[in-house]
Scaffold this active site. Sequence first.
Site, PDB file in Angstrom:
ATOM      1  N   SER A 429       0.809  -1.211   0.000  1.00 27.65           N
ATOM      2  CA  SER A 429       0.000   0.000   0.000  1.00 27.65           C
ATOM      3  C   SER A 429       0.844   1.263   0.000  1.00 27.65           C
ATOM      4  CB  SER A 429      -0.908   0.022   1.234  1.00 27.65           C
ATOM      5  OG  SER A 429      -0.132   0.026   2.427  1.00 27.65           O
ATOM      6  N   HIS A 450      -2.929  -3.126  -5.695  1.00 25.69           N
ATOM      7  CA  HIS A 450      -3.264  -2.777  -4.317  1.00 25.69           C
ATOM      8  C   HIS A 450      -4.759  -2.922  -4.085  1.00 25.69           C
ATOM      9  CE1 HIS A 450      -3.762   0.469  -1.011  1.00 25.69           C
ATOM     10  NE2 HIS A 450      -3.603  -0.731  -0.477  1.00 25.69           N
ATOM     11  N   GLU A 462      -5.897  -0.479  -7.005  1.00 25.94           N
ATOM     12  CA  GLU A 462      -4.943   0.440  -7.626  1.00 25.94           C
ATOM     13  C   GLU A 462      -3.925  -0.379  -8.409  1.00 25.94           C
ATOM     14  OE1 GLU A 462      -4.626   4.345  -4.801  1.00 25.94           O
ATOM     15  OE2 GLU A 462      -3.739   2.525  -4.002  1.00 25.94           O
ATOM     16  N   ASN A 500      -3.791   6.467  -0.575  1.00 22.89           N
ATOM     17  CA  ASN A 500      -3.041   6.767   0.648  1.00 22.89           C
ATOM     18  C   ASN A 500      -2.292   8.086   0.555  1.00 22.89           C
ATOM     19  OD1 ASN A 500      -3.984   4.486   1.862  1.00 22.89           O
ATOM     20  ND2 ASN A 500      -2.094   3.309   1.681  1.00 22.89           N
TER      21      ASN A 500
END
Length: 595
Positions: A429, A450, A462, A500
């Site tokens: 991540s 991800h 992702e 993130n």
Amino acid sequence: MAREFTSVAVVGLGTMGAGIVEVFARYGHNVLASDISEDAVERGRQKIIGSTDRAVAKGKLTEADRDALLARINFVVGLERLDAVDLVIEAVPEQLELKQRIFAELDRVCKPEAILATNTSSLSVTEISVATGRPNQVVGLHFFNPAPVMKLVEVVRTVVTAPDVITDVEALCAQLGKTDVTISDRAGFIANALLFGYLNHAVQMLESRYATREDIDAAMKYGCGLPMGPLALMDLIGLDTAYEILDTMYRRGGRDRRHAPVPLIKQMVTAGLLGRKSGRGFYTYEKPGSPVIVADEQTPVADSASADAARGIAKVGVVGSGTMATGIVEVFAKAGYEVVSVTRGAEKSARVRAAIENSLNKGVARGKLSEPDRDAALARVTSSANLEDLADVDLVVEAVVEELSVKKALFANFDEICKPGVVLATTTSSLPVVEVAMATQRPADVVGLHFFNPAQVMPLVEIVETIRTSAETAATARAVTAALRKVGVSCTDRSGFIVNALLFPYLNDAVKMLEANYATADDIDHAMKLGCGYPMGPFELLDVVGLDVSLAITRELYLELREPGFAPAPLLEHLVTAGYLGRKTGRGFRDYTKR
């Protein structure tokens, strides 16, 4: 005892002002609705009529209640007739000099005991208040758009606002069915101070061509459960308004670079690309004011050549035994893939299989899965404690601990074991995918996939391409994601990827706000949930994610991007050091042992 506001005036009948008028009239207050000209007043009247008519059509208001509501509103031009009201709320454009002129005039016109309030979202309430001879009776009442729907009001006190004024307006908010959070006069207050740093960062991503507008928005909608993506939200707010808020916050907030408006915003404002209201912003709309997005030159088109380049995937290996790995095994098995689940021993394999069975049984119980489909999915899963069993798979998905050294060693093993042409994917991540790729002799075959937790539920994946990832590998990753019925968003290999990289600086900013004693954790959570429509407040989310995980991701972002505003908040560091990691330890920003 709080005073009773029998008559209220609202100055400025744009979207916000008209909405505030409607709120007060709905709750039985007589309202003087004022604007600068007959035309402006008529536009405001039509906004309120349109809004209440829509409420009637949706069954949220009866025709009789609508008529009674409208009868409580008296539309006037100018300020002279506001002399007898108990409370005035100003909702004119975000220009300090304009607001100061209006407050000076209100001070002259209004009775001495009247409270004067501003709906500013970012300007200094203190600077507005000193334009009057009664700064102790000036307060910020920041409603959120649309005012009839949004439950939050930020009550902003200056250093001289009288305590009884705050008490009175807090009681008024409750009477209006609103939740108030009371804060001091600081740039952006709570919601905008946290929201606009995030929005600005999203625009920066687009400006640098890190990801497309569609993928940035989809990432935050499907990865975080937000009601809108950041760029679509900017279009709704208005790019001119967003620019003014960011610029004000930058100048008032210590010139934090995260609030310095990205140049692209100013360029778009100058070009008249203001968002929905002008018919074009980051997206193009059917007509000015319409929410309907239409295709334009930036709209992605299906790339049949790319799809044709994808490799065929029939058998998948998933390495890991944690929650994420278990969820990924289930997702692939339900989608029809043969899956080899590799763990570090028979006991871990048994736990993974038991967890998958339990999850699939819940799906059957809820009517989301048939018993034959459950049995078929389980039959596709083979358990193993030996990496050698990955020798004939077409895709390997690594989902082990977030430690670069562990992942690199594992990918070096894949390089030796797996057949040529296999796609090697990491679910990291935040770690650099390219460093994992370079542990192999086939970096062109390595990609980031991800998934989000829980993988069985969360729709987003992702797809992270390094500078060594081949077009064929990327195309395969996109095809597999689509076959899993997931929403795939593509980005290049940068710390935090999309979600993130946008989420954790926002969470870190919330911790810094708490650390500065600006607001409580409860008020900050209320502000973001009720004012911005977030499914969870930042401290709720931090405690769920885990403060140790959050700190690790924040550190990775800071180490790679070197942005001072991304440096982890000391309070976050201290809580992790103390072992307060969130729900999993019973205490984080809140104490769960007493609940």
